[in-house]
Design a protein around this motif. Structure first.
Motif, PDB file in Angstrom:
ATOM      1  N   VAL A 147      36.653  40.866  23.625  1.00  0.00           N
ATOM      2  CA  VAL A 147      37.578  40.939  22.484  1.00  0.00           C
ATOM      3  C   VAL A 147      36.894  41.716  21.367  1.00  0.00           C
ATOM      4  CG1 VAL A 147      38.806  38.791  23.003  1.00  0.00           C
ATOM      5  CG2 VAL A 147      36.713  38.711  21.646  1.00  0.00           C
ATOM      6  N   PRO A 148      37.685  42.303  20.439  1.00  0.00           N
ATOM      7  CA  PRO A 148      37.082  43.066  19.344  1.00  0.00           C
ATOM      8  C   PRO A 148      36.249  42.217  18.397  1.00  0.00           C
ATOM      9  CG  PRO A 148      39.380  43.675  19.644  1.00  0.00           C
ATOM     10  CD  PRO A 148      39.146  42.461  20.494  1.00  0.00           C
ATOM     11  N   SER A 149      36.640  40.939  18.203  1.00  0.00           N
ATOM     12  CA  SER A 149      35.918  40.103  17.251  1.00  0.00           C
ATOM     13  C   SER A 149      36.193  38.637  17.542  1.00  0.00           C
ATOM     14  CB  SER A 149      36.345  40.429  15.813  1.00  0.00           C
ATOM     15  OG  SER A 149      37.707  40.036  15.622  1.00  0.00           O
ATOM     16  N   VAL A 150      35.457  37.753  16.852  1.00  0.00           N
ATOM     17  CA  VAL A 150      35.697  36.319  16.993  1.00  0.00           C
ATOM     18  C   VAL A 150      37.095  35.971  16.504  1.00  0.00           C
ATOM     19  CG1 VAL A 150      34.944  34.027  16.256  1.00  0.00           C
ATOM     20  CG2 VAL A 150      33.243  35.792  16.725  1.00  0.00           C
ATOM     21  N   GLN A 151      37.527  36.628  15.424  1.00  0.00           N
ATOM     22  CA  GLN A 151      38.856  36.342  14.874  1.00  0.00           C
ATOM     23  C   GLN A 151      39.945  36.700  15.880  1.00  0.00           C
ATOM     24  OE1 GLN A 151      36.435  38.086  13.239  1.00  0.00           O
ATOM     25  NE2 GLN A 151      35.823  36.341  11.919  1.00  0.00           N
ATOM     26  N   HIS A 152      39.774  37.839  16.572  1.00  0.00           N
ATOM     27  CA  HIS A 152      40.743  38.208  17.604  1.00  0.00           C
ATOM     28  C   HIS A 152      40.779  37.148  18.701  1.00  0.00           C
ATOM     29  CE1 HIS A 152      40.556  42.230  15.769  1.00  0.00           C
ATOM     30  NE2 HIS A 152      41.690  42.498  16.424  1.00  0.00           N
ATOM     31  N   LEU A 153      39.597  36.647  19.092  1.00  0.00           N
ATOM     32  CA  LEU A 153      39.544  35.622  20.135  1.00  0.00           C
ATOM     33  C   LEU A 153      40.327  34.388  19.714  1.00  0.00           C
ATOM     34  CD1 LEU A 153      38.168  34.651  22.859  1.00  0.00           C
ATOM     35  CD2 LEU A 153      36.470  33.566  21.378  1.00  0.00           C
ATOM     36  N   GLN A 154      40.086  33.910  18.495  1.00  0.00           N
ATOM     37  CA  GLN A 154      40.722  32.674  18.056  1.00  0.00           C
ATOM     38  C   GLN A 154      42.224  32.839  17.857  1.00  0.00           C
ATOM     39  OE1 GLN A 154      37.897  31.693  14.738  1.00  0.00           O
ATOM     40  NE2 GLN A 154      37.543  29.824  15.957  1.00  0.00           N
ATOM     41  N   ARG A 155      42.660  34.078  17.554  1.00  0.00           N
ATOM     42  CA  ARG A 155      44.108  34.319  17.427  1.00  0.00           C
ATOM     43  C   ARG A 155      44.754  34.596  18.779  1.00  0.00           C
ATOM     44  NH1 ARG A 155      42.472  37.722  13.018  1.00  0.00           N
ATOM     45  NH2 ARG A 155      42.969  39.561  14.291  1.00  0.00           N
ATOM     46  N   GLY A 156      43.905  34.727  19.831  1.00  0.00           N
ATOM     47  CA  GLY A 156      44.449  35.023  21.147  1.00  0.00           C
ATOM     48  C   GLY A 156      44.937  36.446  21.269  1.00  0.00           C
ATOM     49  N   GLU A 157      44.338  37.357  20.513  1.00  0.00           N
ATOM     50  CA  GLU A 157      44.780  38.750  20.482  1.00  0.00           C
ATOM     51  C   GLU A 157      43.680  39.667  21.014  1.00  0.00           C
ATOM     52  OE1 GLU A 157      45.617  39.497  16.422  1.00  0.00           O
ATOM     53  OE2 GLU A 157      47.356  38.149  16.331  1.00  0.00           O
ATOM     54  N   GLY A 158      44.077  40.787  21.576  1.00  0.00           N
ATOM     55  CA  GLY A 158      43.121  41.805  22.007  1.00  0.00           C
ATOM     56  C   GLY A 158      42.236  41.371  23.156  1.00  0.00           C
ATOM     57  N   ILE A 159      42.694  40.381  23.940  1.00  0.00           N
ATOM     58  CA  ILE A 159      41.880  39.881  25.052  1.00  0.00           C
ATOM     59  C   ILE A 159      41.993  40.845  26.232  1.00  0.00           C
ATOM     60  CG2 ILE A 159      41.610  38.017  26.746  1.00  0.00           C
ATOM     61  CD1 ILE A 159      42.659  36.097  24.601  1.00  0.00           C
ATOM     62  N   ARG A 160      40.845  41.268  26.741  1.00  0.00           N
ATOM     63  CA  ARG A 160      40.826  42.106  27.947  1.00  0.00           C
ATOM     64  C   ARG A 160      40.015  41.368  29.018  1.00  0.00           C
ATOM     65  NH1 ARG A 160      42.118  47.333  26.441  1.00  0.00           N
ATOM     66  NH2 ARG A 160      42.605  47.653  28.639  1.00  0.00           N
ATOM     67  N   VAL A 161      40.678  41.061  30.112  1.00  0.00           N
ATOM     68  CA  VAL A 161      40.026  40.334  31.212  1.00  0.00           C
ATOM     69  C   VAL A 161      39.183  41.308  32.035  1.00  0.00           C
ATOM     70  CG1 VAL A 161      40.361  38.968  33.297  1.00  0.00           C
ATOM     71  CG2 VAL A 161      41.852  38.612  31.307  1.00  0.00           C
ATOM     72  N   ILE A 162      37.924  40.956  32.206  1.00  0.00           N
ATOM     73  CA  ILE A 162      37.025  41.765  33.038  1.00  0.00           C
ATOM     74  C   ILE A 162      36.983  41.225  34.457  1.00  0.00           C
ATOM     75  CG2 ILE A 162      34.630  42.525  33.324  1.00  0.00           C
ATOM     76  CD1 ILE A 162      34.320  42.155  30.294  1.00  0.00           C
ATOM     77  N   GLU A 163      37.017  39.890  34.568  1.00  0.00           N
ATOM     78  CA  GLU A 163      36.869  39.267  35.882  1.00  0.00           C
ATOM     79  C   GLU A 163      37.427  37.845  35.821  1.00  0.00           C
ATOM     80  OE1 GLU A 163      33.198  40.799  37.955  1.00  0.00           O
ATOM     81  OE2 GLU A 163      32.976  38.674  38.374  1.00  0.00           O
ATOM     82  N   LEU A 164      37.831  37.342  36.977  1.00  0.00           N
ATOM     83  CA  LEU A 164      38.259  35.951  37.105  1.00  0.00           C
ATOM     84  C   LEU A 164      37.634  35.379  38.371  1.00  0.00           C
ATOM     85  CD1 LEU A 164      39.990  33.444  36.473  1.00  0.00           C
ATOM     86  CD2 LEU A 164      41.884  34.540  37.715  1.00  0.00           C
ATOM     87  N   ASN A 165      36.993  34.228  38.231  1.00  0.00           N
ATOM     88  CA  ASN A 165      36.358  33.562  39.365  1.00  0.00           C
ATOM     89  C   ASN A 165      37.023  32.220  39.608  1.00  0.00           C
ATOM     90  OD1 ASN A 165      33.874  35.359  39.883  1.00  0.00           O
ATOM     91  ND2 ASN A 165      33.852  35.049  37.682  1.00  0.00           N
ATOM     92  N   GLY A 166      37.027  31.791  40.884  1.00  0.00           N
ATOM     93  CA  GLY A 166      37.761  30.590  41.273  1.00  0.00           C
ATOM     94  C   GLY A 166      36.925  29.333  41.348  1.00  0.00           C
ATOM     95  N   ILE A 167      37.024  28.640  42.494  1.00  0.00           N
ATOM     96  CA  ILE A 167      36.495  27.282  42.625  1.00  0.00           C
ATOM     97  C   ILE A 167      34.991  27.199  42.417  1.00  0.00           C
ATOM     98  CG2 ILE A 167      36.225  27.478  45.135  1.00  0.00           C
ATOM     99  CD1 ILE A 167      37.343  24.351  43.204  1.00  0.00           C
ATOM    100  N   THR A 168      34.245  28.250  42.765  1.00  0.00           N
ATOM    101  CA  THR A 168      32.785  28.170  42.646  1.00  0.00           C
ATOM    102  C   THR A 168      32.276  28.651  41.293  1.00  0.00           C
ATOM    103  OG1 THR A 168      32.645  30.339  43.723  1.00  0.00           O
ATOM    104  CG2 THR A 168      32.326  28.392  45.110  1.00  0.00           C
ATOM    105  N   SER A 169      33.179  28.953  40.356  1.00  0.00           N
ATOM    106  CA  SER A 169      32.724  29.362  39.031  1.00  0.00           C
ATOM    107  C   SER A 169      32.212  28.151  38.255  1.00  0.00           C
ATOM    108  CB  SER A 169      33.860  30.041  38.262  1.00  0.00           C
ATOM    109  OG  SER A 169      34.991  29.194  38.195  1.00  0.00           O
ATOM    110  N   GLU A 170      31.392  28.433  37.255  1.00  0.00           N
ATOM    111  CA  GLU A 170      30.802  27.366  36.457  1.00  0.00           C
ATOM    112  C   GLU A 170      31.345  27.421  35.029  1.00  0.00           C
ATOM    113  OE1 GLU A 170      26.180  27.184  37.808  1.00  0.00           O
ATOM    114  OE2 GLU A 170      26.885  29.042  36.882  1.00  0.00           O
ATOM    115  N   ALA A 171      31.300  26.280  34.372  1.00  0.00           N
ATOM    116  CA  ALA A 171      31.451  26.255  32.915  1.00  0.00           C
ATOM    117  C   ALA A 171      30.094  26.693  32.368  1.00  0.00           C
ATOM    118  CB  ALA A 171      31.819  24.869  32.438  1.00  0.00           C
ATOM    119  N   THR A 172      29.920  27.997  32.197  1.00  0.00           N
ATOM    120  CA  THR A 172      28.582  28.539  31.942  1.00  0.00           C
ATOM    121  C   THR A 172      28.028  28.180  30.570  1.00  0.00           C
ATOM    122  OG1 THR A 172      29.694  30.623  31.374  1.00  0.00           O
ATOM    123  CG2 THR A 172      28.705  30.446  33.570  1.00  0.00           C
TER     124      THR A 172
END
Length: 866
Positions: free
Chosen positions: A783-808
């Motif tokens: 995301v461009p900034s923390v504010q964009h993240l908290q507003r749910g704006e400008g999110i670009r997904v790079i990757e999505l992992n399933g069952i074996t992903s961790e709460a990193t």
């Protein structure tokens, strides 16, 4: 039936199968052959009980022997001749013929040799003594004269000890005896050498197709077993207990059993006679003319009662026999010295420092002198390092990229060494001798860069001349202190010896680096990785989690219950899931991407990549990554055309081309229960990319090592930035060390769950619900900034992992190990409940066979790591 694959027979699998078939045929031929060598004409055979030491095993073996009775003197004195190893009774025939007519001669093939059974339970001299007793009892021999040659002398000593009333006299002909003067003088060390010999011969005999030929050669497994199974430590007591007349017949130039052995035997057997011949070890085989006369003379005198017994020994010789053995005499002698020097020199090719430590311990024990030990190590080091130099000179950088050199010399090592040469020249060659781990790439690079061989030899030999005696001497001094205790606590000697070696190795490996700033910082990094759980490898961190998943499997009554968590992903995203298909299924908010199939050759991949750049947003920098991968393996940020070409050259997989999105990176763990309308954010990981700032003085390597966070991942960062380690950054110039948002590749993970807002949750839920069958996993977004993240704006997904992903977010350095496990256990509880609800609505877990098959494919899958 399909056509036979072209060139299959010369492929790796074809050659392996061919080898296994030929080896099987060889073993079948051997199994069909009798377990004994061709016998000598006139030999008889006796079935004797097979022995294990002094005890019968319950089985029977065949024992071949010659029994020559003089026709004109059927009552002649009985003389038994015992052969050495690896030769059988045939080796004694020339001397036996010279003795014929004087005695009844009994010449057996000891089990494991000649015409006797070759494969027996115990090949030791002790077992052979009991085999001999069975033979003599069968032949009705109540008393005899016993002559043992070489290894057969050990059998004679054991027989004299076990059956003292059955001998009239004893003859030791070039005989083995006291342990201290056998080979290297120490039972444990000798036993280790014999074990290596046995292992090598066993491999040759059992793993090389030979169709029985090697079974009948001199140097085979029974020969090696003869030495390996034998314990010579009791022989000193056996010799000192001898009461009967004894002749010691030995060669002055014996290189197998040194003449000092005969002299020591003569000393501790005070009534013995010693005769030395100006010959070598094989005189009994090659010179029967000088061997037979002293035997005839001695046995004749013993038969008449004219040969001295122990009771007739002089007081002076008795006193001398009782004097303690002088450890100054424990030196490797004859062939033992040659073998030891060669072993030490060759061992330096494996580990120079460990060999020097071992040489020092041998010097402390008295097996070899300090100067020969040091010279042996120095010669081996010189030869090995010259070979490294020549390898670099002849093979060049391309040679280092091929096996086996690429297993031990990395590209980063070569680059760093080349930079060192530019800065420090010949001083580097001298200094690397004192820093283990730096020598191999440095000496190879010296050859690669064309450093003059005379200059190279002078500087490294100068350093080795200083280092080698210091290390050998330190080992000898410390080893001498410890070995003094070993004499008292002999039962623990082997463990103690191992402890000394490990202690000295610890000093070299960990204490020596403390003398340099670089060494101290690298050791600090090792300590951080060892003591801070966030750096632990998977095998060390994950067992409790695996056990918890197994517990959940018992509750679900299905070992692969988790495959019902995300029905829209293959096996819920367990392994080998296609990132390309997952990104396609998300439909929106995904950073632009494209797939280059693995079927394309590297040139076509690069051509299509260039086409993508011309007509889309794939401008440098560009993300290249394998379609199937994990934990950031094979993911690179390419900034130039050269980077891209290098990536395509190495990769053999489907490749994803993805836009490089500027901004901040976060990991957002999402879940939704199938029975609920909306989902939730379980955790957020705030990813920070480690960077160092220049000061105009320190090199990049120094900045990495001095940074409190970067030092923990120093080996990775040093390898990644090998080409610029000696660059000096201008003041306030920033260098980002990690560009990939993966913890294992240097990124710092902080817990950012506090950044969760209703707007962000709604945005992630909207993206997730567009993916049918997805309920549980982690997004990597920018995301461009923390504010964009908290507003749910400008999110670009790079990757999505399933069952074996961790709460990193668990990898936040502030988290305890307990807190990390608590979060992960809760994460798997959520997956379990989602799977339960999905199963309730008709979703079934995948078949176990499918999961196992996919996992096996995953283990075989070759990941790239650029």
């Amino acid at each position: 039936m399909g056509a036979f694959p072209k060139h299959w027979l010369i492929s790796g699998k074809g050659l392996l199968l061919t080898y296994l078939l030929v080896l099987l045929a060889s073993h079948m031929v051997r199994w069909g052959q009798p377990g004994k060598a061709p016998y000598i004409e006139g030999q008889a055979f006796l079935q004797v009980e097979e022995m294990r030491g002094t005890m019968p095993t319950g089985g029977y073996i065949s024992m071949a022997y010659l029994d020559w009775v003089p026709p004109e003197s059927p009552d002649a004195p009985v003389l038994v001749l015992l052969h050495g190893s690896p030769m059988a009774s045939a080796s004694l025939l020339s001397t036996a013929r010279a003795l014929q007519g004087n005695f009844r001669l009994i010449i057996p093939d000891l089990p494991g040799f000649g015409g006797s059974t070759l494969r027996v339970e115990d090949h030791s001299i002790l077992a052979h003594a009991y085999y001999l007793d069975q033979l003599l009892r069968h032949l009705g021999v109540e008393k005899c004269h016993l002559a043992g040659y070489s290894m057969g002398g050990g059998v004679a000593l054991e027989y004299a000890h076990a059956f003292p009333g059955k001998l009239k006299s004893l003859l030791l002909i070039s005989s083995i005896g006291v342990q201290e003067l056998e080979l290297l003088g120490n039972y444990t060390i000798n036993h280790a050498i014999h074990a290596l010999q046995l292992g090598a011969l066993w491999f040759l005999q059992e793993c090389i197709p030979h169709f029985g030929w090697m079974d009948n050669t001199l140097l085979n497994v029974p020969y090696a077993r003869n030495f390996f199974d034998t314990d010579q430590r009791p022989l000193r007591e056996r010799l000192m207990a001898i009461e009967i007349p004894t002749l010691i017949l030995h060669a002055e130039d014996d290189n197998l059993v040194p003449v000092q052995t005969a002299q020591e035997h003569h000393r501790i057997v005070p009534h013995s006679e010693l005769q030395l011949l100006e010959e070598g070890h094989l005189f009994i085989i090659t010179r029967p003319d000088i061997t037979a006369p002293p035997i005839i003379d001695f046995v004749t005198r013993a038969e008449r009662g004219e040969a001295p017994k122990k009771s007739q020994a002089t007081p002076e010789r008795i006193a001398a026999s009782l004097a303690p053995f002088s450890f100054e005499k424990i030196r490797a002698l004859g062939i033992g010295f040659t073998v030891l020097v060669l072993l030490l020199a060759l061992a330096t090719l494996v580990s120079e420092d460990l060999t020097c430590i071992g040489a020092g311990l041998l010097a402390a024990k008295g097996v070899i002198g300090f100067i020969p030990a040091t010279l042996a190590c120095l010669i081996g080091i010189f030869i090995g390092d010259i070979l490294l130099y020549l390898a670099g000179r002849l093979l060049g950088r391309k040679g280092a990229q091929k096996a086996p050199l690429r297993w031990v010399i990395s590209e980063a090592d070569l680059t760093r060494s080349a930079q060192w040469f530019e800065r420090r020249g010949m001083l580097l060659i001298f200094l690397t001798r004192f820093f283990p781990g730096t020598r191999l790439p440095t000496y190879f690079t010296a050859g690669l860069l064309g450093v003059g061989i005379l200059r190279f030899s002078f500087f490294f030999l100068l350093a080795a001349t200083v280092w080698t005696p210091l290390l050998v001497g330190l080992s000898a001094w410390l080893g001498g202190q410890m070995l003094a205790w070993f004499e008292i606590y002999q039962d623990y000697a082997l463990l103690g010896l191992i402890g000394v070696i490990l202690s000295l190795f610890f000093v070299i490996k960990f204490m020596v680096p403390l003398f340099s700033h670089r060494g101290r910082r690298l050791l600090l990094g090792k300590w951080i990785r060892f003591s801070h759980w966030e750096f632990w490898p998977l095998w060390k961190f994950y067992p409790p989690v695996v056990l918890y998943v197994i517990w959940l499997a018992l509750k679900h009554r299905n070992p692969v219950w988790f495959t019902a968590t995300n029905p829209g992903m293959p096996l819920s995203g367990l392994v080998l899931e296609s990132k390309h298909r997952i990104l396609q299924a998300l439909q929106s908010s995904v950073a632009p991407f494209a797939l280059l199939p693995k079927e394309l050759d590297r040139r076509e991949k690069f051509r299509q990549f260039k086409d993508l750049q011309k007509r889309s947003e794939f401008k440098y920098p560009v993300i290249l990554k394998p379609d199937v991968g994990e934990r950031g393996l094979g993911v690179v940020v390419t900034k130039t055309e050269q980077d891209a070409k290098a990536y395509f050259k190495k990769s053999r997989d489907d490749i994803i081309v993805q836009e490089y999105v500027e901004g901040l990176e976060y990991g957002i763990f999402y879940y939704r229960f199938p029975e609920d309308e909306t989902g939730h954010i379980y955790s957020i990981t705030d990813k920070r990319f480690i960077a160092v700032s220049g000061d105009g003085e320190k090199t990049v390597e120094q900045l990495i090592l001095d940074d409190p966070r970067a030092v923990a991942m120093a080996p990775f960062f040093i390898k990644k930035h090998a080409g610029k380690l000696f660059d000096v950054l201008p003041p306030k110039t920033c260098l980002v060390l990690a560009e990939i948002g993966t913890h294992s590749r240097g990124c710092l993970f902080l817990d950012g769950t506090r950044l969760t807002t209703p707007e962000l949750t709604a945005a992630i839920d909207r993206i997730s619900q567009a993916y049918p069958g997805f309920y549980f996993g982690r997004y990597d977004v920018r995301v461009p900034s923390v504010q964009h993240l908290q507003r749910g704006e400008g999110i670009r997904v790079i990757e999505l992992n399933g069952i074996t992903s961790e709460a990193t977010s668990i990898y936040d350095p502030r988290n305890s190990l307990y807190e990390a496990y608590r979060i992960l256990f809760r994460q798997w509880d959520l997956a379990s409940e989602i799977a339960r609800q999905n199963r309730k609505s008709g979703v079934e877990p995948a078949p176990l066979r499918q999961v196992i098959g996919q996992y096996m494919d995953y283990k075989k899958h070759k990941k790239i790591e650029v």
